[in-house]
Write a protein that holds these residues in place. Sequence first.
Motif, PDB file in Angstrom:
ATOM      1  N   PHE A 121       0.728  -1.252  -0.044  1.00  0.00           N
ATOM      2  CA  PHE A 121      -0.064   0.033  -0.060  1.00  0.00           C
ATOM      3  C   PHE A 121       0.755   1.407   0.010  1.00  0.00           C
ATOM      4  CE2 PHE A 121      -2.831  -3.227   1.753  1.00  0.00           C
ATOM      5  CZ  PHE A 121      -3.973  -2.937   0.988  1.00  0.00           C
ATOM      6  N   GLY A 122       2.117   1.166   0.003  1.00  0.00           N
ATOM      7  CA  GLY A 122       2.900   2.336  -0.160  1.00  0.00           C
ATOM      8  C   GLY A 122       2.999   3.437   1.117  1.00  0.00           C
ATOM      9  N   VAL A 123       2.592   2.877   2.525  1.00  0.00           N
ATOM     10  CA  VAL A 123       2.682   3.555   3.640  1.00  0.00           C
ATOM     11  C   VAL A 123       3.981   3.888   3.947  1.00  0.00           C
ATOM     12  CG1 VAL A 123       1.742   3.626   5.997  1.00  0.00           C
ATOM     13  CG2 VAL A 123       0.470   2.839   4.211  1.00  0.00           C
ATOM     14  N   PRO A 124       4.105   5.240   4.603  1.00  0.00           N
ATOM     15  CA  PRO A 124       5.653   5.392   5.054  1.00  0.00           C
ATOM     16  C   PRO A 124       5.871   5.263   6.230  1.00  0.00           C
ATOM     17  CG  PRO A 124       4.378   7.538   4.801  1.00  0.00           C
ATOM     18  CD  PRO A 124       3.512   6.254   4.233  1.00  0.00           C
ATOM     19  N   HIS A 125       6.895   4.553   6.781  1.00  0.00           N
ATOM     20  CA  HIS A 125       7.101   3.986   8.047  1.00  0.00           C
ATOM     21  C   HIS A 125       8.451   4.624   8.319  1.00  0.00           C
ATOM     22  CE1 HIS A 125       4.074   0.454   7.509  1.00  0.00           C
ATOM     23  NE2 HIS A 125       4.775   0.514   6.252  1.00  0.00           N
ATOM     24  N   LEU A 397      -6.172  13.596   4.687  1.00  0.00           N
ATOM     25  CA  LEU A 397      -5.381  12.837   5.622  1.00  0.00           C
ATOM     26  C   LEU A 397      -4.558  11.713   5.010  1.00  0.00           C
ATOM     27  CD1 LEU A 397      -8.311  11.495   7.819  1.00  0.00           C
ATOM     28  CD2 LEU A 397      -6.833  13.290   8.330  1.00  0.00           C
ATOM     29  N   MET A 398      -3.239  11.829   5.376  1.00  0.00           N
ATOM     30  CA  MET A 398      -2.276  10.819   5.227  1.00  0.00           C
ATOM     31  C   MET A 398      -1.967   9.922   6.152  1.00  0.00           C
ATOM     32  SD  MET A 398       1.388  12.751   5.049  1.00  0.00           S
ATOM     33  CE  MET A 398       2.465  11.192   5.179  1.00  0.00           C
ATOM     34  N   GLU A 399      -1.423   8.839   5.773  1.00  0.00           N
ATOM     35  CA  GLU A 399      -1.006   7.645   6.868  1.00  0.00           C
ATOM     36  C   GLU A 399       0.219   7.846   7.135  1.00  0.00           C
ATOM     37  OE1 GLU A 399      -1.926   3.116   8.117  1.00  0.00           O
ATOM     38  OE2 GLU A 399      -2.566   3.646   5.896  1.00  0.00           O
ATOM     39  N   GLU A 400       0.878   7.466   8.226  1.00  0.00           N
ATOM     40  CA  GLU A 400       2.049   7.347   8.597  1.00  0.00           C
ATOM     41  C   GLU A 400       2.525   6.619   9.755  1.00  0.00           C
ATOM     42  OE1 GLU A 400       3.134  11.503   9.297  1.00  0.00           O
ATOM     43  OE2 GLU A 400       2.106  11.793  11.057  1.00  0.00           O
TER      44      GLU A 400
END
Length: 888
Positions: A121-125, A397-400
């Motif tokens: 899903f390309g979420v930044p960790h 919103l963005m996920e991080e």
Amino acid sequence: MKLSWLVALAVLLLAAPASAAVTPYGTDDAGGFRNVLPPGEAGTDNLLQFGQFNANGQRPPHFDDQQPLYENLLYASPTLRHDQIGQFFKDATFGVKAADTAGTESPLGHPGVRIVRDRQFGVPHIYGDTSDDVEFGAGYAGAEDRLFLMDILRHTGRAQLSSFAGGAAGNRQMDRTQWAIAPYTEADLQRQIDDAPKIYGAEGTRLVRYGQAYVDGINAYIAATRTDPTKLPAEYPAFGKTPQPWKLTDVIAEASLIGGIFGKGGGQEVRSALFLQALERRFGRRAGKRAWGDFRSKNDPEAPTTVKRRRFPYQTASAFSRRGLALPDPGTVSFTPVAPPVKAAASSKAVGSQLLRAFTQHPHASNWELVAARHSRNHHPIGVLGPQVGYYVPQILMEEDLHGPGFDARGTAFAGVNLVVQLGHGRDYAWSATTATSDNVDTFAEVLCGDDFHYRYRGRCLAMERLDQRNSWTPNASDMTPPGSETLTAYRTVHGIVYARGRSHHHRVAFVTSRTTYFHEADSAIGFFRLNDPGYVHDPQSFRHAVNGISFAFNWAYIDSKHIAYQLSGAYPARSRGTSPDFPVFGTGAYDWQHFNPRFNTMRTVGLNSRPHAVDPDYLVSWNNKQAPGWAAADDKYTYGPVFRSQMIESRVRAGIAHHRRMGLEQLVRAMEEPASQDFESTALWPDLRRALGRPRDKRLRGAMAVLERWYRAGSHRRDLNRDGKDEDTRAITLMDAWYPRLVGAEFGPALGSRGIGALKTLVRPASVLAGDQPAAPDYDDGWFAFVSKDLRDAFAPRKVHGRWSRVYCGRRSRAGCRAALRTSLLRATKVTAGDLYAKGDCASKPDPACFDQNRSVIASAISIPPFPFQNRPTFQQTVELTHQVGR
């Protein structure tokens, strides 16, 4: 010599900062967290990707890969099984599985930062050696995923959208709206940064340091776009712009946009007074006041509440308290916009028009629902939680996923202010929010002296501050509005912003909106930092103290493996004793908020334990409903009456745990999703309407009632389960959409008169469906549903009403007259066609509710996604079922 060189090199290597450690998947994570955020995490498209989209509709990776998960829950909900939850909510565990790692980057010159992307899903960790490194990484990743949208939002926050995006009427109107809410000069924004350490000490100092590191991360990505064209969003060349460096004041400006719209309540004291005057003209002074109290619904004993059995008294003074009361003299009020109305029609496609609808009409709304361990099938609490902020492309919103000293959290945050996870989970707990609309905005009547721009305060005649915002625009590929410019002007006093003028007690006055969070737009980050810190939050009490650092008005939910909890956040003023909480009071200084300090805009506020909260009740539900008995509705919230949409969820939760039954997570998901497609007008009001209509002889009326009855018994859904392009109950939906505005007019119009109806409409929209001139999904938030319920039950079932109104409005107190009026309105509705109702905008060639109701996104990108079927559910959503704690 050689040995000393090697020793020196070893010392340098040991002293150099090590690269940020990337911890294995699941480290310090209790497991049991899932979420979904449509359409997808990616939000940046370069020129090549934009070309591919125009050529063949291909979107960049991860641009819309969560959209199917989100959309398809609608079709699975009626029979959803526990083993299917993973098809609609993705794994939200900390970190990335080795096999799912798409790549790792460390921004140039920052070896202490690592950003890992997952392949699925390309979420930044984001991992940082220091807290500042984490913030730098959050800024860099935010720009990587949302740079152009962030630019849109920072310019909107500064009321400069037209200067950035073009002079379309919608963009200019959005600027007017923001300048009226939060007009700040650059010095004002900087003052908030400078004052944070003075007001909040060490936490304020940390806020500023973290904010600067975050901005440094954004600017590092902007610098990278100048050497690598693939990193530059395609929208910049289309707009004839280049990304400009960010300042910390930009973050403050955007925070004013987000908090000033989603985190406030109240401020309609003048319009409320005008409604009172209309009722007094209609019914006389005493009866008019009683009628105003009916509709005000300030503390209706039938109102659904999140907290059930405990009272939290707030705003207990009478609305008509004489001390300092500054009711406007009849006929003297004029509202003062920051600029003349925009003459050109606002295009629905302009980004400003879309933002304005999304921000001011609050499409749909947030909800969360929690069930205690004693009622859960796995003997641990379960939860479904999510905020509703609208639908955007890319998502606002963005996920991080943030990890480093003071950070262990995964979830979402508003792009451009994503210093922290604002809604998500920690190691072994999760949290979320719904907008509270509790009263943190008041109106003061400044007594003028000398001229229109001086006012009396604490014995002195002070000059108002004039705040000008000059905007100018030129045509671009998105907006061909001819070149132009304009100036927006607001006036500020010690209390706030002037929004109307008139007279009170024959004094010339300026009515000023005073918000407790004004000049404190970013301060709530202190509470969010606490929520992200695994050393701070470990149980319900520490959670409550964490959100005590959030000054915006939100209902916060908490869940861990043992507990559920609720806490209302916000800076709610302690008003001067004996003053009205509902109408304007004089701003001479004698009636200020307690301990009001004009220099810092600080005041005494309601303490943590005096605000609504609960720990470990049987269940907790919030869908923006009233918080608790005794906690008075804000003066702009007239709808906390006997029916509210939260009942659709709550009734399912109560049924799921009744008679010693235990709920599974899939049942709780269904308890949220089934109401997401229900028509609240039908579910809440049909039994009352059926009783009021009686048994007519007219076959047309009996036929119409039969259609509505079948729909009600089938669940009153507005959905298309068989996916044939038509809702299963199109005929009933169309009839209700045609009837509802006619029935409220027939019920209340004759009693209230045109002035009364007009004044009430400025405070509450009568309906959530067909409320504008463009297709829009119904939200069932503000509406006259509670008025209809109370009035009809007063008329036809008074013994079942708790907290009866002062009079029956329908039929002017005549049951027969009421019944006749409703029957006539229903007959008229049967003659209305689908084309009459729905042939607008995108639905001009397909006039039916399935088209009209669709969820449509605010497009702030060169790449778009199509509308999708109506669901009245949160934008971002978590499911939580925890079984243990981490490290304790």
